[in-house]
Design an enzyme around this catalytic site. Structure first.
Site, PDB file in Angstrom:
ATOM      1  N   ASP A 180      -4.009  19.481  67.644  1.00 30.57           N
ATOM      2  CA  ASP A 180      -4.482  19.420  69.017  1.00 30.57           C
ATOM      3  C   ASP A 180      -3.331  19.575  70.017  1.00 30.57           C
ATOM      4  OD1 ASP A 180      -6.795  18.541  70.785  1.00 30.57           O
ATOM      5  OD2 ASP A 180      -5.289  17.077  71.372  1.00 30.57           O
ATOM      6  N   GLU A 182      -3.508  24.599  68.171  1.00 31.86           N
ATOM      7  CA  GLU A 182      -4.170  24.870  69.446  1.00 31.86           C
ATOM      8  C   GLU A 182      -3.092  25.219  70.461  1.00 31.86           C
ATOM      9  OE1 GLU A 182      -7.035  22.980  72.912  1.00 31.86           O
ATOM     10  OE2 GLU A 182      -5.642  21.699  71.856  1.00 31.86           O
TER      11      GLU A 182
HETATM   12  C1  GLC Z   1      -7.441  19.512  73.198  1.00 31.09           C
HETATM   13  C2  GLC Z   1      -8.867  19.269  72.792  1.00 31.09           C
HETATM   14  C3  GLC Z   1      -9.633  18.771  73.989  1.00 31.09           C
HETATM   15  C4  GLC Z   1      -9.002  17.483  74.442  1.00 31.09           C
HETATM   16  C5  GLC Z   1      -7.520  17.647  74.698  1.00 31.09           C
HETATM   17  C6  GLC Z   1      -6.829  16.328  74.812  1.00 31.09           C
HETATM   18  O1  GLC Z   1      -7.334  20.504  74.133  1.00 31.09           O
HETATM   19  O2  GLC Z   1      -9.406  20.441  72.267  1.00 31.09           O
HETATM   20  O3  GLC Z   1     -10.990  18.594  73.710  1.00 31.09           O
HETATM   21  O4  GLC Z   1      -9.637  17.046  75.604  1.00 31.09           O
HETATM   22  O5  GLC Z   1      -6.878  18.323  73.642  1.00 31.09           O
HETATM   23  O6  GLC Z   1      -6.755  15.710  73.556  1.00 31.09           O
END
Ligand code: GLC
Length: 596
Positions: A208, A287
C-alpha cells in the site's frame, strides 16, 4: 521462456467488506469469501488480492490497522482465514494480502505507547516533532505545527498530542499516524508481521502507498498558498483540461516533499529478500506509478501497477492506450528485460470501469473493450470484484451515509470552511468518495442483491440496479452476459501462449478508431503448455474497435501471414478464418485471431 505464476496469473481483487457476507450481518467475511471460491475458479482467475482484513477502527475502511497479525472480528477468526487460504490453495488459487507499511491506526498499541510520553520504549516509532514556536503560543497553547504540510485526506498533516507536547505526522487521516521507518525497531516489527502471514502460506503482498513511506528529510515547506480544502475544491470543480492540469500541478507542488523520499529502494530490497527466503515464488506488487521500484528487475518488487493507463476519462481511446504502452514498455525495458508489466483499470480507490469508461450509450461495449484491453496487453492483469457483472458507481446522496471518512471530511470542509451550498457539497462528495465503487457485490436479484438478508442493513447501501440484471445469478447461465464474456475471454487468454508471454507490436498506429497489435512468440522460443501452437512460435492479432465505424483492415502487405484464424470475435462472424487482405470490422468489435 519459463514464466513465474504471477506473470501468467489473472488477479482478482476482493474487497472483503463488500464481497460476500457469510453470517448475514451486512458485512462481508471469510466464510462468505470461502463459499465463493468455486465461483472465482469458474470465472477463471488465478490469484486473489485481498484488501486489508485486519482489526481496524475503520477510519479508512481497514487501511488503518490496529493489529497486523489478526483477523478483524467482523471478518471471522484466524481459523476462518486459514480455512479460506487452504480452500483457495486447494483450487490452485494464489492469495496475496495488503501490506500497509506507511502508517498504523492511532489505536494500534504501538501508537498508544508511543504517544504516552517522550521516553517510552516506542517513543521514536512514529514521526514526532516539536512545535517550532514555544508551547503556550497558538490557539490552544500548543505552539504551531512543525511545517505547512497537509494530509491528503483531512487538512493539516500534523496533529498535536498533549501527553508529549509534540506533533505527529500523518500523510493520510489523523487516525493514521506515519511510522518512523528510519527506526530499525519499526522495520523489525513490520517484517515480523509480514512473516506472520508468509509463514501461514500467503503468496505475497500488494504494498500500500509505498511512495508515502519516506518524506523529504529536511521537511521543506511547500509553496502552494492553499489549504487542503481549497486545493480539493479546485480539483473537484475543474472543468476544462487546462483547469484540471492546473489543479494537478497544485497537488503535485503541495505534496512533492512528502512523497518519494530517499530510502525506499533499500527498503524494498530488504522486503524482497525476506520473500525470497520462502519457497513458491512469493511476490510483491506495489501501489505506485513508478516502475523504478522494480529495482534491477530482480531485487525489489516483481510488479508495479501501470496506473497511468487508467488515468483517463471516457472514452478510452486507442491513442491513449497505445501511447501508454509505448512509454510504459520502454520504461520497463530500460530497467531490465525481466521487468514485467501489470495492467489494471479498476480497484477500490477508483471509479467502476463500467461507469468511468462508458459514454452513456455504448457502456456495455466499452466495458468489454476495457476487459479485452487488460487481458490482451502484455503483462499481468488485475480485475476488481464486481466489474465482471458490470457493477456501476453508486452515488450516495446523503453525506451522513458515507463510510469513506475522507469524503465526509471533504463535505464538511466545503460547507464549513468554504461555505459551499450543502446540496452542492453533498453532490460533489457523492462523486469524489470511494464508497461509490465499494458497494456490496450483487449475487442475485433478491433483496440486497443477495449480499445479505433483507432484514439486515448492509454496511454500505446496495446499488438497486442489482434488480436490472446486474447480478451473478442472472448472468451466469446467459451466454450473452458480461459475466460469460469475462469467463470466455479469460479462458482464451490462458489457452493462447502469445497472449500471455508474447512480445507486443502495435499496428496501424495512426488509427484512433481501432487499436490493433500483435502478440508474438518467436519460433525458437520454448512453448508454453497450452494450445500446442507455440511450438513453432505463435503470432496473435488483436483488434479492438473502440468506435461505431466499420473500418476495413488490410494487413497482408504489412505482415508475413495470409490468414487470421479466429480465436474470438464479438461480432458473430460466420467464418472462422479471415484473409489478411481484407478484414471488415464490426462496430466495437473485439477480434482475436492467430495468424497463419
Ligand atoms: C492506499 C489505499 C487506499 C488508502 C490509502 C491509505 O492508497 O489503496 O484505499 O486509503 O492507501 O492507506
Amino acid at each position: 521462456m519459463t514464466l513465474k505464476w504471477w506473470q501468467k496469473a489473472v488477479f482478482y481483487q476482493i474487497y472483503p467488506r463488500s464481497f460476500a457476507d457469510g453470517n448475514g450481518d451486512g458485512i462481508g467475511d471469510f466464510k462468505g469469501i470461502t463459499a465463493k471460491l468455486d465461483y472465482l475458479k469458474d470465472l477463471g482467475v488465478d490469484a486473489l488480492w485481498l484488501s486489508p482484513h485486519f482489526p481496524s477502527p475503520n477510519w479508512d475502511c481497514g487501511y488503518d490497522i490496529s493489529d497486523y497479525c489478526a483477523v478483524a472480528p467482523e471478518y471471522g477468526t484466524l481459523d476462518d482465514f486459514k480455512t479460506f487460504l487452504a480452500e483457495a490453495h486447494k483450487r490452485d488459487l494464489k492469495v496475496i494480502l495488503d501490506l500497509v507499511l506507511n502508517h498504523t491506526s492511532d489505536e494500534h498499541p504501538w501508537f498508544l505507547e508511543s504517544k504516552s510520553s517522550r521516553d517510552n520504549p516506542k517513543a521514536d516509532w512514529y514521526m514526532w516533532m516539536d512545535s517550532p514556536r514555544p508551547l503556550g503560543e497558538g490557539p490552544g497553547g500548543e505552539g504551531v505545527p512543525p511545517n505547512n504540510w497537509q494530509s491528503c485526506f483531512d487538512g493539516d498533516a500534523w496533529t498535536y498530542v498533549p501527553e508529549r507536547g509534540q506533533y505527529y505526522y500523518h500523510f493520510f487521516m489523523k487516525q493514521q499516524p506515519d511510522l518512523n521507518w528510519r527506526n530499525p525497531e519499526v522495520k523489525a516489527a513490520m517484517w515480523a508481521a509480514a512473516r506472520f502471514w508468509l509463514d501461514l502460506g500467503v503468496d505475497g503482498y500488494r504494498l500500500d502507498a509505498i511512495g508515502t513511506i519516506y518524506e523529504d528529510p529536511n521537511f521543506t515547506p511547500h509553496s502552494v498558498p492553499m489549504t487542503l480544502a481549497e486545493i480539493r475544491h479546485a480539483s473537484e470543480t475543474a472543468q476544462t483540461a487546462a483547469e484540471k492540469r492546473k489543479a494537478g500541478k497544485l497537488w503535485f507542488d503541495m505534496f512533492k516533499y512528502q512523497l518519494g523520499g530517499p530510502g525506499l529502494h533499500d527498503l524494498m530490497k530488504e522486503l524482497r529478500a525476506i520473500l525470497d527466503e520462502y519457497d513458491g515464488d512469493r511476490m510483491l506488487v506495489g501501489e505506485d506509478d513508478d516502475p523504478a521500484y522494480m529495482g534491477n528487475g530482480d531485487d525489489e518488487l516483481q510488479l508495479v501497477f501501470n496506473f497511468p493507463l487508467m488515468r483517463t476519462e471516457a472514452p478510452l481511446t486507442p491513442r491513449w492506450i497505445r501511447q501508454n504502452q509505448k512509454e510504459r514498455l520502454a520504461a520497463l525495458a530500460a530497467i531490465s528485460p525481466k521487468a514485467w508489466p501489470c495492467n489494471t483499470f479498476g480497484n477500490h480507490d477508483s471509479p467502476r470501469v463500467y461507469t468511468r469508461y462508458g459514454d452513456g450509450v455504448h457502456d456495455a461495449e466499452r466495458a468489454r473493450l476495457a476487459l479485452a484491453t487488460v487481458l490482451t496487453l502484455k503483462g499481468t492483469p488485475f480485475l476488481y470484484n464486481g466489474e465482471e457483472i458490470g457493477m456501476t458507481d453508486y452515488m450516495i446522496a446523503d453525506p451522513a451515509k458515507l463510510r469513506d471518512t475522507m469524503a465526509t471530511w471533504y463535505y464538511e470542509s466545503m460547507v464549513n470552511q468554504l461555505k459551499v451550498d450543502p446540496a452542492e457539497a453533498a453532490r460533489r462528495a457523492a462523486i469524489m468518495t470511494r464508497d461509490k465503487n465499494r458497494t456490496p457485490m450483487h449475487w442475485s436479484n433478491q433483496s440486497n442483491g443477495g449480499f445479505c438478508p433483507s432484514t439486515v442493513t448492509p454496511w454500505l447501501p446496495v446499488n438497486p440496479n442489482y434488480a436490472e440484471g446486474i447480478n451473478v445469478k442472472d448472468q451466469q447461465d446467459n451466454i450473452n452476459s458480461l459475466l460469460s464474456f469475462y469467463k470466455r475471454l479469460i479462458r482464451i487468454r490462458k489457452a493462447t501462449p502469445a497472449l500471455v508471454e508474447g512480445d507486443y507490436l502495435p499496428l496501424d498506429e495512426r488509427s484512433n478508431d481501432y487499436y490493433a497489435f500483435l502478440r508474438t512468440i518467436a519460433p525458437s522460443a520454448a512453448p508454453l503448455q497450452a494450445s500446442g501452437s507455440a511450438q513453432g512460435g505463435q503470432t496473435v492479432l488483436v483488434v479492438l474497435n473502440f468506435s461505431q465505424q466499420r473500418p476495413v483492415l488490410k494487413l497482408d502487405t504489412k505482415l508475413p501471414f495470409q490468414t487470421a484464424r479466429l480465436l474470438f470475435s464479438s461480432s458473430g462472424r460466420s467464418r472462422n478464418e479471415e484473409s489478411l487482405k481484407e478484414i471488415h470490422l464490426g462496430a466495437f468489435e473485439i477480434l482475436i485471431a492467430e495468424l497463419q
